[in-house]
Design a protein around this motif. Structure first.
Motif, mmCIF file in Angstrom:
data_model
loop_
_atom_site.group_PDB
_atom_site.id
_atom_site.type_symbol
_atom_site.label_atom_id
_atom_site.label_comp_id
_atom_site.label_asym_id
_atom_site.label_seq_id
_atom_site.Cartn_x
_atom_site.Cartn_y
_atom_site.Cartn_z
ATOM 1 N N ARG A 109 33.888 30.424 40.434
ATOM 2 C CA ARG A 109 33.707 30.038 39.039
ATOM 3 C C ARG A 109 33.863 31.266 38.160
ATOM 4 N N THR A 110 34.472 31.063 36.994
ATOM 5 C CA THR A 110 34.523 32.106 35.978
ATOM 6 C C THR A 110 34.391 31.431 34.620
ATOM 7 N N VAL A 111 33.796 32.124 33.676
ATOM 8 C CA VAL A 111 33.643 31.603 32.320
ATOM 9 C C VAL A 111 34.405 32.529 31.389
ATOM 10 N N THR A 112 35.325 31.952 30.625
ATOM 11 C CA THR A 112 36.126 32.697 29.668
ATOM 12 C C THR A 112 35.930 32.081 28.295
ATOM 13 N N GLN A 113 35.324 32.822 27.403
ATOM 14 C CA GLN A 113 35.057 32.372 26.036
ATOM 15 C C GLN A 113 34.416 30.984 26.009
ATOM 16 N N GLY A 114 33.447 30.770 26.872
ATOM 17 C CA GLY A 114 32.693 29.527 26.887
ATOM 18 C C GLY A 114 33.303 28.406 27.706
ATOM 19 N N VAL A 115 34.513 28.595 28.236
ATOM 20 C CA VAL A 115 35.165 27.574 29.058
ATOM 21 C C VAL A 115 35.000 27.974 30.519
ATOM 22 N N THR A 116 34.456 27.072 31.327
ATOM 23 C CA THR A 116 34.228 27.327 32.745
ATOM 24 C C THR A 116 35.421 26.842 33.560
ATOM 25 N N PHE A 117 35.996 27.732 34.351
ATOM 26 C CA PHE A 117 37.071 27.401 35.279
ATOM 27 C C PHE A 117 36.480 27.490 36.675
ATOM 28 N N PHE A 118 36.736 26.483 37.524
ATOM 29 C CA PHE A 118 36.139 26.498 38.853
ATOM 30 C C PHE A 118 37.063 25.904 39.897
ATOM 31 N N ILE A 119 36.800 26.288 41.137
ATOM 32 C CA ILE A 119 37.491 25.748 42.304
ATOM 33 C C ILE A 119 36.417 25.259 43.267
ATOM 34 N N GLU A 120 36.576 24.033 43.745
ATOM 35 C CA GLU A 120 35.643 23.485 44.720
ATOM 36 C C GLU A 120 35.992 24.012 46.110
ATOM 37 N N GLU A 121 35.013 23.997 46.990
ATOM 38 C CA GLU A 121 35.216 24.477 48.358
ATOM 39 C C GLU A 121 36.381 23.774 49.046
ATOM 40 N N GLN A 122 36.561 22.494 48.810
ATOM 41 C CA GLN A 122 37.625 21.728 49.462
ATOM 42 C C GLN A 122 39.025 22.195 49.055
ATOM 43 N N ASP A 123 39.142 22.967 47.982
ATOM 44 C CA ASP A 123 40.443 23.442 47.518
ATOM 45 C C ASP A 123 40.691 24.921 47.791
ATOM 46 N N LEU A 124 39.782 25.579 48.487
ATOM 47 C CA LEU A 124 39.936 27.004 48.769
ATOM 48 C C LEU A 124 41.099 27.320 49.701
ATOM 49 N N TRP A 125 41.537 26.366 50.501
ATOM 50 C CA TRP A 125 42.611 26.589 51.462
ATOM 51 C C TRP A 125 43.858 27.152 50.778
ATOM 52 N N HIS A 126 44.092 26.799 49.535
ATOM 53 C CA HIS A 126 45.295 27.238 48.827
ATOM 54 C C HIS A 126 45.193 28.686 48.344
ATOM 55 N N LEU A 127 43.984 29.223 48.305
ATOM 56 C CA LEU A 127 43.776 30.558 47.739
ATOM 57 C C LEU A 127 43.282 31.583 48.739
ATOM 58 N N GLN A 128 43.305 31.294 50.011
ATOM 59 C CA GLN A 128 42.760 32.222 50.996
ATOM 60 C C GLN A 128 43.312 33.633 50.798
ATOM 61 N N GLU A 129 42.386 34.577 50.610
ATOM 62 C CA GLU A 129 42.695 35.998 50.432
ATOM 63 C C GLU A 129 43.612 36.273 49.245
ATOM 64 N N LYS A 130 43.520 35.435 48.222
ATOM 65 C CA LYS A 130 44.335 35.595 47.025
ATOM 66 C C LYS A 130 43.438 35.625 45.780
ATOM 67 N N GLU A 131 43.965 36.208 44.741
ATOM 68 C CA GLU A 131 43.345 36.165 43.421
ATOM 69 C C GLU A 131 44.230 35.268 42.572
ATOM 70 N N LEU A 132 43.628 34.382 41.810
ATOM 71 C CA LEU A 132 44.374 33.476 40.951
ATOM 72 C C LEU A 132 44.305 33.971 39.515
ATOM 73 N N ILE A 133 45.467 34.141 38.912
ATOM 74 C CA ILE A 133 45.540 34.471 37.489
ATOM 75 C C ILE A 133 46.159 33.262 36.801
ATOM 76 N N ILE A 134 45.431 32.697 35.845
ATOM 77 C CA ILE A 134 45.946 31.575 35.064
ATOM 78 C C ILE A 134 46.479 32.163 33.765
ATOM 79 N N ASP A 135 47.774 31.965 33.536
ATOM 80 C CA ASP A 135 48.454 32.540 32.377
ATOM 81 C C ASP A 135 49.225 31.420 31.679
ATOM 82 N N ALA A 136 49.930 31.754 30.614
ATOM 83 C CA ALA A 136 50.741 30.768 29.901
ATOM 84 C C ALA A 136 52.012 31.410 29.397
ATOM 85 N N GLN A 137 53.060 30.615 29.405
ATOM 86 C CA GLN A 137 54.339 30.974 28.805
ATOM 87 C C GLN A 137 54.638 29.858 27.820
ATOM 88 N N GLY A 138 54.420 30.118 26.530
ATOM 89 C CA GLY A 138 54.540 29.051 25.539
ATOM 90 C C GLY A 138 53.442 28.022 25.780
#
Length: 100
Positions: A56-85
């Motif tokens: 879980r991380t909170v950015t400017q009051g918005v909580t972003f989270f990943i449930e345990e059941q979805d961790l398989w996609h991120l094993q040993e990775k850091e996720l950066i959520i960005d935007a292009q347009g």
């Protein structure tokens, strides 16, 4: 493992999707079809943060989270959520030592 949300991504979600403070956003793995990597990440607005929370991380009051059941996609990775347009982008990078 951790989640980082850029200011561009947060602005995109707030402007295009109407996300406001005290919003929770679930990040999850999903099947998208064949090819080199048949899985991708998705996001959805969530009513609350569940008990099966893994990251879980909170950015400017918005909580972003990943449930345990979805961790398989991120094993040993850091996720950066960005935007292009108006397009949200998911960038996976190798986790720093001590964050795995």
């Amino acid at each position: 493992m951790k989640i980082t949300v850029t200011d561009k991504a947060l602005t995109c979600l707030q402007e295009e999707w109407g996300f406001e403070e005290v919003t929770s956003v679930r990040v999850y793995g999903r099947y998208v079809g064949g090819g080199g990597d048949p899985y991708a990440l998705g996001i959805m607005k969530a009513e609350s943060v569940p008990g099966g929370l893994a990251i879980r991380t909170v950015t400017q009051g918005v909580t972003f989270f990943i449930e345990e059941q979805d961790l398989w996609h991120l094993q040993e990775k850091e996720l950066i959520i960005d935007a292009q347009g108006i397009d949200i982008q998911f960038v996976l990078v190798e986790a720093s030592i001590g964050e795995q």
